[in-house]
Write a protein that holds these residues in place. Structure first.
Motif, mmCIF file in Angstrom:
data_model
loop_
_atom_site.group_PDB
_atom_site.id
_atom_site.type_symbol
_atom_site.label_atom_id
_atom_site.label_comp_id
_atom_site.label_asym_id
_atom_site.label_seq_id
_atom_site.Cartn_x
_atom_site.Cartn_y
_atom_site.Cartn_z
ATOM 1 N N ASN A 1 2.288 -21.694 6.369
ATOM 2 C CA ASN A 1 1.946 -20.662 5.260
ATOM 3 C C ASN A 1 0.285 -20.891 4.992
ATOM 4 O O ASN A 1 -0.197 -20.029 4.346
ATOM 5 C CB ASN A 1 2.554 -21.066 3.883
ATOM 6 N N ASP A 2 -0.350 -21.609 5.932
ATOM 7 C CA ASP A 2 -1.877 -21.934 5.742
ATOM 8 C C ASP A 2 -2.562 -21.001 6.469
ATOM 9 O O ASP A 2 -2.752 -21.096 7.858
ATOM 10 C CB ASP A 2 -1.895 -23.487 6.070
ATOM 11 N N HIS B 1 1.963 -9.068 8.004
ATOM 12 C CA HIS B 1 2.224 -7.967 6.823
ATOM 13 C C HIS B 1 3.034 -8.194 6.166
ATOM 14 O O HIS B 1 3.228 -7.846 4.806
ATOM 15 C CB HIS B 1 2.298 -6.744 7.472
ATOM 16 N N ALA B 2 4.397 -8.789 6.319
ATOM 17 C CA ALA B 2 5.258 -9.287 5.504
ATOM 18 C C ALA B 2 4.891 -10.151 4.555
ATOM 19 O O ALA B 2 5.352 -10.154 3.209
ATOM 20 C CB ALA B 2 6.496 -9.836 6.158
ATOM 21 N N ALA C 1 5.267 -17.436 0.467
ATOM 22 C CA ALA C 1 7.030 -17.685 0.649
ATOM 23 C C ALA C 1 7.295 -17.670 1.950
ATOM 24 O O ALA C 1 8.374 -18.000 2.277
ATOM 25 C CB ALA C 1 7.700 -16.764 -0.680
ATOM 26 N N LEU C 2 6.524 -16.497 2.584
ATOM 27 C CA LEU C 2 7.175 -16.107 3.991
ATOM 28 C C LEU C 2 6.022 -16.782 4.809
ATOM 29 O O LEU C 2 4.882 -16.186 4.872
ATOM 30 C CB LEU C 2 7.133 -14.756 4.141
#
Length: 85
Positions: free
Chosen positions: A8-9, A33-34, A43-44
């Motif tokens: 996530n970083d 892009h998500a 979160a993704l």
């Protein structure tokens, strides 16, 4: 494409891409892009991908680079215990 890791970083992903590029290994970030669509709240996780033929070499290069970065940070961290070289 083979997934090397998820994160996530964005700084870690950028660093890893730069390290691989310096060694001539092309990499791609999937799910970028998500991540933006969900509001960039982290979160993704995004995935760092390389060609299957480069997987072993890429993992080795990132492992060495992480060790060097950890050693560098330990030497320059005033709160860390003294490191002996």
């Amino acid at each position: 494409m083979i997934e090397l890791f998820r994160s996530n970083d964005p700084i870690e992903l950028s660093w890893a891409q730069s390290v691989l590029a310096d060694e001539g290994i092309a990499s791609h970030i999937f799910d970028y892009h998500a991540s933006i669509l969900e509001g960039s709240i982290g979160a993704l996780p995004r995935r760092l991908m390389v060609d299957p033929q480069e997987e072993s070499r890429a993992k080795y290069i990132l492992d060495i680079a992480r060790r060097e970065l950890d050693a560098h940070n330990a030497r320059h961290d005033p709160d860390a215990e003294e490191v002996q070289d």
